[in-house]
Design a protein around this motif. Structure first.
Motif, short mmCIF file in Angstrom:
data_model
loop_
_atom_site.label_atom_id
_atom_site.label_comp_id
_atom_site.label_asym_id
_atom_site.label_seq_id
_atom_site.Cartn_x
_atom_site.Cartn_y
_atom_site.Cartn_z
N PRO A 1 0.66 -1.41 -0.27
CA PRO A 1 0.59 0.02 0.24
C PRO A 1 0.92 1.63 -0.23
O PRO A 1 1.89 0.97 0.88
N GLY A 2 0.55 2.01 -0.55
CA GLY A 2 0.96 3.40 -0.84
C GLY A 2 2.73 3.05 -1.74
O GLY A 2 3.24 4.21 -1.76
N LYS A 3 2.48 2.27 -2.46
CA LYS A 3 3.96 2.19 -3.12
C LYS A 3 3.99 1.68 -4.53
O LYS A 3 2.95 1.02 -4.60
N GLU A 4 4.76 1.96 -5.55
CA GLU A 4 5.24 1.91 -7.09
C GLU A 4 5.07 0.17 -6.75
O GLU A 4 6.00 -0.72 -6.04
N ARG A 5 4.00 0.04 -7.62
CA ARG A 5 4.69 -1.65 -7.86
C ARG A 5 6.01 -2.37 -8.36
O ARG A 5 6.52 -1.10 -8.98
N GLU A 6 6.21 -3.08 -8.01
CA GLU A 6 8.00 -3.95 -8.21
C GLU A 6 7.99 -4.87 -9.26
O GLU A 6 7.57 -5.90 -8.87
N PHE A 7 8.71 -4.52 -10.24
CA PHE A 7 8.69 -5.87 -10.60
C PHE A 7 9.92 -7.34 -9.68
O PHE A 7 11.02 -6.36 -8.82
N VAL A 8 9.48 -8.51 -9.23
CA VAL A 8 10.18 -9.17 -8.79
C VAL A 8 11.21 -9.85 -9.70
O VAL A 8 12.37 -10.76 -9.41
N ALA A 9 10.28 -11.27 -10.43
CA ALA A 9 11.22 -11.56 -11.53
C ALA A 9 10.70 -12.22 -12.62
O ALA A 9 9.23 -12.34 -12.80
N ALA A 10 10.94 -12.75 -13.38
CA ALA A 10 10.94 -13.11 -15.27
C ALA A 10 11.06 -13.78 -15.78
O ALA A 10 12.57 -14.28 -15.16
N ILE A 11 10.60 -15.11 -16.40
CA ILE A 11 10.87 -15.78 -17.41
C ILE A 11 10.38 -16.03 -19.06
O ILE A 11 9.43 -16.03 -18.73
N THR A 12 11.36 -15.80 -19.34
CA THR A 12 11.03 -16.90 -20.95
C THR A 12 9.48 -17.71 -21.03
O THR A 12 9.76 -18.73 -20.64
N TRP A 13 9.28 -17.72 -22.32
CA TRP A 13 8.45 -18.86 -22.90
C TRP A 13 9.07 -20.14 -22.63
O TRP A 13 8.24 -21.31 -22.47
N GLY A 14 9.88 -20.06 -23.15
CA GLY A 14 10.44 -21.41 -22.83
C GLY A 14 11.20 -21.50 -21.54
O GLY A 14 11.82 -23.27 -21.66
N GLY A 15 11.32 -20.86 -20.78
CA GLY A 15 11.99 -21.33 -19.63
C GLY A 15 13.24 -20.96 -19.75
O GLY A 15 14.49 -21.74 -18.50
N PHE A 16 14.16 -20.98 -20.59
CA PHE A 16 15.84 -20.73 -20.75
C PHE A 16 15.89 -19.55 -19.92
O PHE A 16 17.23 -19.76 -19.56
N THR A 17 15.86 -18.33 -19.49
CA THR A 17 16.46 -17.31 -18.95
C THR A 17 15.07 -16.51 -18.96
O THR A 17 14.21 -16.68 -18.46
N THR A 18 16.01 -16.18 -17.12
CA THR A 18 15.47 -16.08 -16.19
C THR A 18 16.09 -13.77 -15.42
O THR A 18 17.57 -14.11 -16.10
N VAL A 19 15.62 -13.66 -15.13
CA VAL A 19 16.07 -12.09 -14.83
C VAL A 19 15.16 -11.72 -13.24
O VAL A 19 14.32 -12.55 -12.96
N TYR A 20 15.99 -11.21 -12.59
CA TYR A 20 15.83 -10.68 -11.10
C TYR A 20 16.17 -10.36 -10.49
O TYR A 20 16.61 -9.18 -11.21
N ALA A 21 14.94 -8.97 -9.88
CA ALA A 21 14.93 -7.82 -9.16
C ALA A 21 16.40 -7.58 -8.55
O ALA A 21 17.16 -9.49 -7.33
N ASP A 22 16.84 -7.10 -8.18
CA ASP A 22 18.18 -6.64 -7.19
C ASP A 22 17.82 -7.28 -5.75
O ASP A 22 18.63 -8.01 -5.26
N SER A 23 16.66 -7.18 -5.19
CA SER A 23 15.89 -6.94 -3.72
C SER A 23 16.14 -8.33 -3.51
O SER A 23 16.12 -8.98 -2.38
N VAL A 24 15.84 -9.48 -4.55
CA VAL A 24 15.17 -10.56 -4.79
C VAL A 24 16.31 -11.68 -4.80
O VAL A 24 16.83 -13.40 -4.90
N LYS A 25 17.82 -11.58 -6.00
CA LYS A 25 18.59 -12.01 -6.14
C LYS A 25 19.64 -13.14 -4.77
O LYS A 25 19.82 -12.30 -4.60
N GLY A 26 19.02 -14.30 -5.32
CA GLY A 26 20.01 -15.22 -5.00
C GLY A 26 19.06 -15.75 -4.11
O GLY A 26 19.59 -16.18 -2.95
N ARG A 27 18.14 -15.46 -3.39
CA ARG A 27 17.00 -16.02 -2.83
C ARG A 27 15.14 -16.20 -3.39
O ARG A 27 15.02 -17.21 -2.89
N PHE A 28 15.08 -16.00 -4.26
CA PHE A 28 13.84 -16.53 -5.34
C PHE A 28 13.63 -16.71 -6.37
O PHE A 28 15.39 -16.39 -6.75
N THR A 29 13.24 -17.75 -6.46
CA THR A 29 13.55 -18.52 -7.93
C THR A 29 12.23 -19.18 -8.94
O THR A 29 11.68 -19.60 -8.31
#
Length: 125
Positions: free
Chosen positions: A41-69
């Motif tokens: 509440p009161g904050k902008e929406r934040e990107f967390v992680a994404a994965i390509t349709w084939g599942g071969f490439t992933t990207v993470y926000a710095d705040s979750v890198k190494g903790r989220f998969t």
């Protein structure tokens, strides 16, 4: 149209783990990239992680890198987010999203074509 339904949110202590799931239905044969976003509440929406349709490439926000998969099971039309070492600042409503445009799904301000209804994650200290 694609429908997305999240599940797996809840209350967990700091340092704990949760796994979110996002079930996709409808036109799931499209080559859709998928991602997770979060908002408090009161904050902008934040990107967390994404994965390509084939599942071969992933990207993470710095705040979750190494903790989220992020991973997906295209046979089951399901997207997951494994969250480990959770911190109180991870508390938010988590949203699943899908879009054919990689540049959109990896941006906090991205206007993704499809969104889920969100699931609450609360991390207590």
């Amino acid at each position: 149209q694609v429908q997305l339904v999240e599940s797996g949110g809840g209350l967990v202590q700091a340092g704990g783990s949760l796994r979110l799931a996002c079930a996709a239905s409808g036109r799931t044969s499209s080559n859709l990239h998928m991602g997770w976003f979060r908002q408090t509440p009161g904050k902008e929406r934040e990107f967390v992680a994404a994965i390509t349709w084939g599942g071969f490439t992933t990207v993470y926000a710095d705040s979750v890198k190494g903790r989220f998969t992020i991973f997906r099971d295209n046979a089951e039309n399901t997207l997951h987010l494994q969250m480990n070492s959770l911190k109180p600042e991870d508390t938010a409503v988590y949203y699943c999203a899908a879009d054919m445009r990689w540049a959109v799904i990896t941006r906090s301000t991205g206007a993704c074509d499809f969104w889920g209804q969100g699931t609450q994650v609360t991390v207590s200290s």
